[in-house]
Design a protein around this motif. Structure first.
Motif: not given
Length: 298
Positions: A205-206, A208-209, A227, A231, A242, A246, A250
């Motif tokens: 997730a990090n 993608y963010a 993206d 997240v 998650l 994060d 998002g």
């Protein structure tokens, strides 16, 4: 102390180490807690135990408690020679825990202490690379991207690290951010893709963010939206992996994207929710960066 007593003292610690490597963190912490009364007889053993507890708490996401254990490890290590490896790990764990809660200045100070102690022969190049990674992360959050690139270059001059401590993915992520800010969009995308390949479940997730923010910065709204959805969808697919910050990041990214599409009301709602989540997580540095970035429009 007799040989039998020393052996009895070590049983809890060794059992906890085995449990830690099997990812049974709560059980490992219980074993180390049982080991503490005997560990207090020796500063090196006490620092080692608190350092082990700190690392375990970080794996559980309990970063504030991890920081406290690292402080206790530093207290114990202060009675040891300056080059003792437990002094390095006490500073290193404290820096990591401070970084994880966004307390950048404390992380910087402790990372400097870890770096001074990293020349001991017992400290692996992997751990030195991690310390340099902390400095790169601090520089990125201070928007000193040239400084971050210098730290990444120094880290990459060391022997190639294993990914046991999630070093490679972090290096690739930071490199992607630095390349993106420098205008190297192709190099940035390549590094982000590599970071996703290397990332563990709690790190995806990090990535993608960060990629979403970078894509929005370059004006690629559609890709940034994809993206941001990754997240937020992760909250539904894998909530255990998650982290709160994060998820909050998002939501902040979605707020910026809604604003770019003229959806001011929705943007405000998403922004306030993301702000609340980041504030609850205590992620001050991340909160400042996302608050500034929310004004980005293509």
């Amino acid at each position: 102390m007799s040989t039998s007593n020393r052996r009895a003292m070590a049983i809890h610690f060794e059992r906890a180490e085995r449990l830690f490597h099997r990812r049974w963190y709560a059980a490992a912490l219980w074993e180390w807690q049982q080991h503490l009364p005997t560990a207090r007889r020796n500063p090196a053993d006490l620092a080692r135990t608190f350092n082990a507890m700190s690392a375990t708490l970080m794996e559980q996401g309990e970063n504030r408690q991890a920081f406290i254990k690292a402080e206790l490890a530093r207290d114990a290590a202060s009675q040891l020679p300056a080059d003792h490896p437990q002094g390095f790990f006490a500073h290193f764990n404290g820096a990591l825990a401070a970084e994880q809660v966004g307390d950048i200045e404390v992380a910087r100070t402790l990372a400097e202490g870890a770096l001074r102690r990293s020349t001991a022969s017992e400290i692996s190049s992997d751990r030195r690379a991690q310390v340099m990674g902390i400095f790169a992360y601090i520089a990125i959050n201070s928007e000193q991207y040239d400084v971050a690139s210098e730290w990444l270059t120094r880290a990459q001059e060391l022997p190639p690290p294993s990914n046991e401590w999630r070093i490679l993915w972090a290096q690739m992520l930071d490199l992607a951010i630095c390349r993106g800010v420098a205008g190297d969009r192709g190099g940035s995308e390549t590094a982000f893709t590599e970071a996703l390949t290397l990332a563990g479940p709690s790190d995806v997730a990090n990535v993608y963010a960060e990629r979403g923010w970078m894509r929005l910065r370059s004006g690629d709204v559609a890709s940034a939206m994809a993206d941001a959805r990754e997240v937020v969808d992760g909250l539904v697919r894998s909530p255990a992996f998650l982290t709160l910050h994060d998820a909050g990041d998002g939501l902040m990214l979605l707020a910026a994207l809604a604003r770019a599409h003229g959806e001011e009301t929705l943007s405000s709602q998403l922004y306030m929710q993301g702000f609340a989540w980041l504030a609850t997580a205590g992620w001050r540095a991340h909160l400042r960066r996302s608050t500034r970035a929310v004004g980005l429009t293509p």
